[in-house]
Design an enzyme around this catalytic site. Structure first.
Site, PDB file in Angstrom:
ATOM      1  N   ARG A 128      -9.270   1.226   9.620  1.00 53.98           N
ATOM      2  CA  ARG A 128      -8.879  -0.160   9.888  1.00 53.98           C
ATOM      3  C   ARG A 128      -9.877  -0.877  10.775  1.00 53.98           C
ATOM      4  O   ARG A 128      -9.675  -2.040  11.109  1.00 53.98           O
ATOM      5  CB  ARG A 128      -7.551  -0.152  10.628  1.00 53.98           C
ATOM      6  CG  ARG A 128      -6.338  -0.415   9.753  1.00 53.98           C
ATOM      7  CD  ARG A 128      -5.155  -0.099  10.617  1.00 53.98           C
ATOM      8  NE  ARG A 128      -4.025  -0.903  10.335  1.00 53.98           N
ATOM      9  CZ  ARG A 128      -2.952  -0.454   9.684  1.00 53.98           C
ATOM     10  NH1 ARG A 128      -2.929   0.753   9.205  1.00 53.98           N
ATOM     11  NH2 ARG A 128      -1.925  -1.237   9.524  1.00 53.98           N
ATOM     12  N   ARG A 160       0.202  -8.893  13.716  1.00 54.57           N
ATOM     13  CA  ARG A 160      -0.415  -7.892  12.827  1.00 54.57           C
ATOM     14  C   ARG A 160      -1.365  -8.567  11.836  1.00 54.57           C
ATOM     15  O   ARG A 160      -2.427  -8.030  11.523  1.00 54.57           O
ATOM     16  CB  ARG A 160       0.671  -7.110  12.078  1.00 54.57           C
ATOM     17  CG  ARG A 160       1.387  -6.104  12.979  1.00 54.57           C
ATOM     18  CD  ARG A 160       2.684  -5.632  12.362  1.00 54.57           C
ATOM     19  NE  ARG A 160       2.512  -4.811  11.183  1.00 54.57           N
ATOM     20  CZ  ARG A 160       3.466  -4.600  10.277  1.00 54.57           C
ATOM     21  NH1 ARG A 160       4.641  -5.159  10.418  1.00 54.57           N
ATOM     22  NH2 ARG A 160       3.231  -3.849   9.238  1.00 54.57           N
ATOM     23  N   ARG A 214      11.863  -6.021   4.099  1.00 59.94           N
ATOM     24  CA  ARG A 214      11.689  -4.561   3.970  1.00 59.94           C
ATOM     25  C   ARG A 214      12.752  -3.801   4.770  1.00 59.94           C
ATOM     26  O   ARG A 214      13.075  -4.149   5.896  1.00 59.94           O
ATOM     27  CB  ARG A 214      10.307  -4.137   4.467  1.00 59.94           C
ATOM     28  CG  ARG A 214      10.169  -2.620   4.518  1.00 59.94           C
ATOM     29  CD  ARG A 214       8.754  -2.125   4.644  1.00 59.94           C
ATOM     30  NE  ARG A 214       8.062  -2.628   5.820  1.00 59.94           N
ATOM     31  CZ  ARG A 214       6.774  -2.433   6.054  1.00 59.94           C
ATOM     32  NH1 ARG A 214       6.040  -1.783   5.188  1.00 59.94           N
ATOM     33  NH2 ARG A 214       6.222  -2.914   7.134  1.00 59.94           N
ATOM     34  N   ARG A 227      12.002  -2.092  10.414  1.00 57.61           N
ATOM     35  CA  ARG A 227      10.995  -1.629  11.371  1.00 57.61           C
ATOM     36  C   ARG A 227      10.862  -2.644  12.500  1.00 57.61           C
ATOM     37  O   ARG A 227      10.875  -3.843  12.257  1.00 57.61           O
ATOM     38  CB  ARG A 227       9.640  -1.481  10.649  1.00 57.61           C
ATOM     39  CG  ARG A 227       9.351  -0.075  10.222  1.00 57.61           C
ATOM     40  CD  ARG A 227       8.160   0.061   9.313  1.00 57.61           C
ATOM     41  NE  ARG A 227       6.917  -0.519   9.793  1.00 57.61           N
ATOM     42  CZ  ARG A 227       5.751  -0.421   9.149  1.00 57.61           C
ATOM     43  NH1 ARG A 227       5.683   0.235   8.007  1.00 57.61           N
ATOM     44  NH2 ARG A 227       4.666  -0.987   9.627  1.00 57.61           N
ATOM     45  N   LYS A 271       0.835  -1.215   0.000  1.00 55.94           N
ATOM     46  CA  LYS A 271       0.000   0.000   0.000  1.00 55.94           C
ATOM     47  C   LYS A 271       0.871   1.268   0.000  1.00 55.94           C
ATOM     48  O   LYS A 271       0.650   2.182  -0.780  1.00 55.94           O
ATOM     49  CB  LYS A 271      -0.927   0.022   1.239  1.00 55.94           C
ATOM     50  CG  LYS A 271      -1.799  -1.211   1.389  1.00 55.94           C
ATOM     51  CD  LYS A 271      -2.698  -1.149   2.605  1.00 55.94           C
ATOM     52  CE  LYS A 271      -1.978  -1.145   3.942  1.00 55.94           C
ATOM     53  NZ  LYS A 271      -1.210  -2.388   4.241  1.00 55.94           N
TER      54      LYS A 271
HETATM   55  P1  AP5 Z   1       4.946  -1.577   1.677  1.00 58.51           P
HETATM   56  O1  AP5 Z   1       4.556  -0.735   0.520  1.00 58.51           O
HETATM   57  O2  AP5 Z   1       5.767  -0.959   2.775  1.00 58.51           O
HETATM   58  O3  AP5 Z   1       3.640  -2.319   2.279  1.00 58.51           O
HETATM   59  P2  AP5 Z   1       2.442  -1.746   3.135  1.00 58.51           P
HETATM   60  O4  AP5 Z   1       1.194  -2.408   2.666  1.00 58.51           O
HETATM   61  O5  AP5 Z   1       2.439  -0.229   3.134  1.00 58.51           O
HETATM   62  O6  AP5 Z   1       2.869  -2.319   4.566  1.00 58.51           O
HETATM   63  P3  AP5 Z   1       2.828  -1.724   6.035  1.00 58.51           P
HETATM   64  O7  AP5 Z   1       3.503  -2.757   6.888  1.00 58.51           O
HETATM   65  O8  AP5 Z   1       3.411  -0.326   6.095  1.00 58.51           O
HETATM   66  O9  AP5 Z   1       1.335  -1.666   6.323  1.00 58.51           O
HETATM   67  P4  AP5 Z   1       0.653  -1.769   7.645  1.00 58.51           P
HETATM   68  O10 AP5 Z   1      -0.710  -1.478   7.186  1.00 58.51           O
HETATM   69  O11 AP5 Z   1       0.788  -2.964   8.472  1.00 58.51           O
HETATM   70  O12 AP5 Z   1       1.475  -0.733   8.552  1.00 58.51           O
HETATM   71  P5  AP5 Z   1       1.192   0.785   8.952  1.00 58.51           P
HETATM   72  O13 AP5 Z   1       2.461   1.494   8.827  1.00 58.51           O
HETATM   73  O14 AP5 Z   1      -0.023   1.309   8.290  1.00 58.51           O
HETATM   74  O15 AP5 Z   1       5.730  -2.865   1.090  1.00 58.51           O
HETATM   75  C1  AP5 Z   1       6.294  -3.857   1.934  1.00 58.51           C
HETATM   76  C2  AP5 Z   1       7.648  -4.344   1.326  1.00 58.51           C
HETATM   77  O16 AP5 Z   1       7.405  -4.994   0.073  1.00 58.51           O
HETATM   78  C3  AP5 Z   1       8.655  -3.217   1.013  1.00 58.51           C
HETATM   79  O17 AP5 Z   1       9.927  -3.705   1.274  1.00 58.51           O
HETATM   80  C4  AP5 Z   1       8.467  -2.946  -0.485  1.00 58.51           C
HETATM   81  O18 AP5 Z   1       9.670  -2.478  -1.082  1.00 58.51           O
HETATM   82  C5  AP5 Z   1       8.080  -4.337  -1.014  1.00 58.51           C
HETATM   83  N1  AP5 Z   1       7.098  -4.261  -2.110  1.00 58.51           N
HETATM   84  C6  AP5 Z   1       6.014  -3.436  -2.179  1.00 58.51           C
HETATM   85  N2  AP5 Z   1       5.307  -3.686  -3.303  1.00 58.51           N
HETATM   86  C7  AP5 Z   1       5.967  -4.708  -3.941  1.00 58.51           C
HETATM   87  C8  AP5 Z   1       5.715  -5.425  -5.159  1.00 58.51           C
HETATM   88  N3  AP5 Z   1       4.627  -5.143  -5.931  1.00 58.51           N
HETATM   89  N4  AP5 Z   1       6.561  -6.429  -5.501  1.00 58.51           N
HETATM   90  C9  AP5 Z   1       7.639  -6.728  -4.708  1.00 58.51           C
HETATM   91  N5  AP5 Z   1       7.932  -6.069  -3.550  1.00 58.51           N
HETATM   92  C10 AP5 Z   1       7.105  -5.087  -3.169  1.00 58.51           C
HETATM   93  O19 AP5 Z   1       0.810   0.585  10.512  1.00 58.51           O
HETATM   94  C11 AP5 Z   1       1.768   0.269  11.486  1.00 58.51           C
HETATM   95  C12 AP5 Z   1       1.087   0.234  12.852  1.00 58.51           C
HETATM   96  O20 AP5 Z   1       0.539   1.538  13.171  1.00 58.51           O
HETATM   97  C13 AP5 Z   1      -0.118  -0.712  12.985  1.00 58.51           C
HETATM   98  O21 AP5 Z   1       0.280  -2.036  13.291  1.00 58.51           O
HETATM   99  C14 AP5 Z   1      -0.905  -0.052  14.123  1.00 58.51           C
HETATM  100  O22 AP5 Z   1      -0.331  -0.332  15.388  1.00 58.51           O
HETATM  101  C15 AP5 Z   1      -0.704   1.433  13.851  1.00 58.51           C
HETATM  102  N6  AP5 Z   1      -1.775   1.988  12.975  1.00 58.51           N
HETATM  103  C16 AP5 Z   1      -1.611   2.516  11.731  1.00 58.51           C
HETATM  104  N7  AP5 Z   1      -2.806   2.906  11.239  1.00 58.51           N
HETATM  105  C17 AP5 Z   1      -3.736   2.606  12.186  1.00 58.51           C
HETATM  106  C18 AP5 Z   1      -5.144   2.742  12.236  1.00 58.51           C
HETATM  107  N8  AP5 Z   1      -5.856   3.275  11.206  1.00 58.51           N
HETATM  108  N9  AP5 Z   1      -5.790   2.313  13.345  1.00 58.51           N
HETATM  109  C19 AP5 Z   1      -5.090   1.799  14.402  1.00 58.51           C
HETATM  110  N10 AP5 Z   1      -3.768   1.626  14.406  1.00 58.51           N
HETATM  111  C20 AP5 Z   1      -3.080   2.029  13.304  1.00 58.51           C
END
Ligand code: AP5
Length: 213
Positions: A85, A168, A124, A157, A13
């Site tokens: 979420r 997660r 990552r 991370r 994402k």
């Molecule tokens: P990446 O693009 O980083 O994936 P992502 O879907 O953004 O993953 P996240 O782990 O950031 O999402 P998340 O939703 O768990 O975490 P968030 O930060 O929102 O890609 C991943 C890897 O794959 C990278 O290395 C990339 O290079 C590679 N890649 C990408 N696309 C590719 C492709 N097509 N082919 C090959 N490789 C590829 O949340 C973190 C924490 O914050 C949560 O656990 C929670 O505690 C809190 N939080 C955040 N938002 C909320 C909310 N709304 N409510 C409550 N808690 C929240």
């Protein structure tokens, strides 16, 4: 245009949101990025959020909803990456937008099996300085552990460690997956096969975003 990116951790994402923002001018609002910045600066929000994030749990709805109220821009295209979420967050978003006379345009579901997620998260790396994203196999930096853009050091991370990733994923299934039905009933959800390569995925995404029909 307001677009929500929904999907399991590591589905890609953030990568696609950054591309949409660079290539099409969308404002990228990532709750995860805002929270990580707050943790780094040890703000009151960061101190509260850290304990949940380290465990792989969701930060309480009230904190997240207040954060969106503060950061949601009044004008222009917006990608909501990682929000909503929970159903409570989705309902809060709806009322927030209603109050401004706006509505959610599209929800993009990044669909991916667990094996691909684990592979992506374990490899990552993130620039500790500018936040650029890398992957040791799929998108390695030119110089080991150094950011191509700003020379910052690349780090893993905390919540990408194996035990936290499992938590997660469990939290995603229980608390976030119900949103798929929630948005399906509203007829605004589009599914992407997130196992595809970055550019292939981007061109499919671009097609969905540009389609007015
Ligand atoms: P990446 O693009 O980083 O994936 P992502 O879907 O953004 O993953 P996240 O782990 O950031 O999402 P998340 O939703 O768990 O975490 P968030 O930060 O929102 O890609 C991943 C890897 O794959 C990278 O290395 C990339 O290079 C590679 N890649 C990408 N696309 C590719 C492709 N097509 N082919 C090959 N490789 C590829 O949340 C973190 C924490 O914050 C949560 O656990 C929670 O505690 C809190 N939080 C955040 N938002 C909320 C909310 N709304 N409510 C409550 N808690 C929240």
């Amino acid at each position: 245009m307001i677009v929500v990116f929904l999907g399991p951790p590591g589905a890609g994402k953030g990568t696609q949101a950054k591309l949409l923002s660079q290539r099409m001018g969308f404002y990228h609002l990532s709750t995860g990025d805002i929270l990580r910045e707050a943790v780094k600066k040890q703000t009151p929000l960061g101190i509260k959020a850290k304990e949940y994030m380290d465990r792989g749990e969701l930060v309480p709805d009230s904190l997240i909803i207040a954060l969106i109220e503060e950061y949601l821009p009044e004008k222009g295209g917006v990608i909501l990456d990682g929000f909503p979420r929970t159903i409570a967050q989705a309902e809060a978003l709806e009322s927030m937008l209603n109050a401004k006379g706006k509505k959610l345009s599209k929800v993009i579901l990044f669909d991916s099996p667990d094996e691909a997620i684990i592979d992506r998260l374990s490899g990552r790396r993130v620039c500790s300085s500018c936040g650029a994203l890398y992957h040791v196999k799929y998108n390695p930096p030119k110089k080991d552990e150094i950011c191509d853009f700003c020379g910052g050091s690349l780090v893993q991370r905390e919540d990408d460690k194996e035990a936290v990733v499992e938590k997660r994923l469990e939290v995603y299934r229980k608390q976030t997956e119900p949103l798929i039905d929630f948005y399906r009933k509203k007829n605004i959800i589009y599914r992407l096969d997130a196992t595809k390569g970055v550019e292939e995925l981007f061109s499919e995404l671009e097609g969905i975003i540009k389609d007015d029909g």
